[in-house]
Design an enzyme around this catalytic site. Structure first.
Site, short mmCIF file in Angstrom:
data_model
loop_
_atom_site.label_atom_id
_atom_site.label_comp_id
_atom_site.label_asym_id
_atom_site.label_seq_id
_atom_site.Cartn_x
_atom_site.Cartn_y
_atom_site.Cartn_z
N GLN A 40 2.17 -7.05 0.23
CA GLN A 40 1.09 -8.02 0.45
C GLN A 40 1.39 -9.35 -0.24
O GLN A 40 2.05 -9.38 -1.28
CB GLN A 40 -0.26 -7.48 -0.07
CG GLN A 40 -0.96 -6.49 0.84
CD GLN A 40 -0.52 -5.06 0.61
OE1 GLN A 40 -0.05 -4.71 -0.47
NE2 GLN A 40 -0.65 -4.23 1.63
N ASN A 45 -12.30 -2.04 2.26
CA ASN A 45 -11.43 -1.90 3.43
C ASN A 45 -11.51 -0.45 3.89
O ASN A 45 -11.87 0.44 3.13
CB ASN A 45 -9.99 -2.34 3.11
CG ASN A 45 -9.40 -1.61 1.91
OD1 ASN A 45 -10.07 -0.80 1.26
ND2 ASN A 45 -8.15 -1.88 1.59
N ARG A 56 -2.61 0.28 6.39
CA ARG A 56 -2.83 -0.53 7.59
C ARG A 56 -2.03 -1.84 7.49
O ARG A 56 -2.18 -2.60 6.56
CB ARG A 56 -4.34 -0.83 7.68
CG ARG A 56 -4.79 -1.73 8.78
CD ARG A 56 -6.28 -2.01 8.69
NE ARG A 56 -6.66 -2.66 7.43
CZ ARG A 56 -7.83 -3.25 7.23
NH1 ARG A 56 -8.76 -3.24 8.18
NH2 ARG A 56 -8.11 -3.82 6.07
N CYS A 89 -1.28 2.72 -3.48
CA CYS A 89 -2.38 1.98 -2.85
C CYS A 89 -3.62 2.18 -3.71
O CYS A 89 -4.14 3.29 -3.80
CB CYS A 89 -2.63 2.47 -1.42
SG CYS A 89 -4.05 1.71 -0.61
N GLY A 90 -4.07 1.11 -4.37
CA GLY A 90 -5.20 1.23 -5.30
C GLY A 90 -6.50 1.60 -4.62
O GLY A 90 -7.21 2.52 -5.05
N CYS A 111 -7.45 -5.26 -1.94
CA CYS A 111 -6.22 -4.60 -2.37
C CYS A 111 -6.34 -4.31 -3.86
O CYS A 111 -6.35 -5.23 -4.67
CB CYS A 111 -5.00 -5.48 -2.09
SG CYS A 111 -3.45 -4.79 -2.71
N GLY A 112 -6.46 -3.03 -4.21
CA GLY A 112 -6.71 -2.65 -5.60
C GLY A 112 -5.53 -2.88 -6.52
O GLY A 112 -5.68 -3.43 -7.62
N ASN A 133 -6.57 2.60 6.71
CA ASN A 133 -5.58 3.11 5.77
C ASN A 133 -5.74 4.62 5.71
O ASN A 133 -6.87 5.12 5.68
CB ASN A 133 -5.79 2.51 4.38
CG ASN A 133 -5.75 0.99 4.39
OD1 ASN A 133 -4.70 0.39 4.47
ND2 ASN A 133 -6.92 0.36 4.32
#
EC number: 5.1.1.7
Length: 276
Positions: A46, A159, A211, A219-220, A75-76, A192
């Protein structure tokens, strides 16, 4: 023009971070796609953009683009890197900051040990909030994928996430079922997909098909969604330790209506410049 950037990662989930407060540019989705290419660009999962806030009660605005150019809500792992970045760049002296995202305001706290705790807000559990097409809310849902019935939890951490329990993440169909669920018509904004292996009441392993990015090292928001799903279904108790391919995250959640707290590392890799 040349733009300064910092390459960072949170448990191997890697980011290009741009300060658009001290430097001015109009970054578009095409730039994210161009820079995100690991062969011809910088390469990242990202692109994170630091912008001035649009509200007086927050410190920064936080924008996120996937490497395919799509802009996403949250986005964590990126949030932890965001907090370290604004401190390292002296854009703030606060150890606790409030940041606006496309999905709302989150609170980030840099701890004395360098770990970053993120208040991710309360999970959204109603199907319309995910969004997910279902007649009514349930702990799990049955989804048909090419004639196969898959049981999953669907929720939003700002998300959309689907969480599937598996016996072993090493043999889970992440790269086959992941993209099929990502583009499933019952998830109108795509999704996701987390594959969760519960080890005991406190520990689990997780792989996530993201995603717009594919499988990532961590992925947080996926970890938060998996923890919420596991706690809601009575499989696990808060706080939960989740082991992802890139490392471990600690997730706390006190129950419905309460915020999810995620704690983990954030690391700087290098500084560079890129042509706009």
């Amino acid at each position: 023009m040349l733009l300064r950037f910092t390459k960072m990662h949170g448990l191997g989930n890697d980011f290009m971070v741009l300060d658009l407060i001290s430097q001015h540019a109009h970054v578009q989705p095409k730039h994210a796609k161009q820079w995100g290419d690991r062969h011809t660009g910088v390469g990242f999962d990202q692109l994170l953009i630091v912008e001035p806030p649009s509200h007086p009660d927050v410190d920064f605005r936080y924008r996120i683009f996937n490497s395919d150019g799509s802009e996403v809500e949250q986005c964590g792992n990126g949030a932890r890197c965001f907090a370290r970045f604004v401190l390292d760049k002296r854009l703030t002296t606060k150890k606790t900051i409030r940041v606006e995202t496309k999905s709302g305001v989150i609170e980030l706290r840099v701890q004395n040990d360098g770990q970053v705790c993120v208040n991710m807000g309360a999970p959204r559990l109603e199907p319309a909030q995910v969004p997910f097409q279902a007649e009514q809310a349930a702990l799990t849902y049955r989804v048909d994928v090419e004639g196969q019935s898959v049981e999953l939890a669907a929720l939003s951490m700002g998300n959309p996430h689907a969480v599937l329990r598996v016996d072993n993440v090493d043999s889970a169909p992440v790269h086959t079922l992941g993209p099929k669920l990502e583009h499933h018509p019952r998830f109108p904004q795509r999704v996701n997909v987390g594959f969760l292996q519960v080890l005991d009441r406190k520990h689990a392993r997780l792989r996530v098909w993201e995603r717009g990015a594919g499988e990532t090292q961590a992925c947080g928001t996926g970890a938060c969604a998996a923890a919420v799903a596991a706690i809601r279904q009575g499989w696990m108790d808060s706080p939960v330790q989740l082991e992802l391919p890139g490392g471990k995250l600690s997730i706390e959640w006190a129950g419905e209506g309460q915020p999810v707290m995620m704690t983990g590392p954030a690391a700087r890799v290098y500084e560079g410049q890129v042509r706009l």
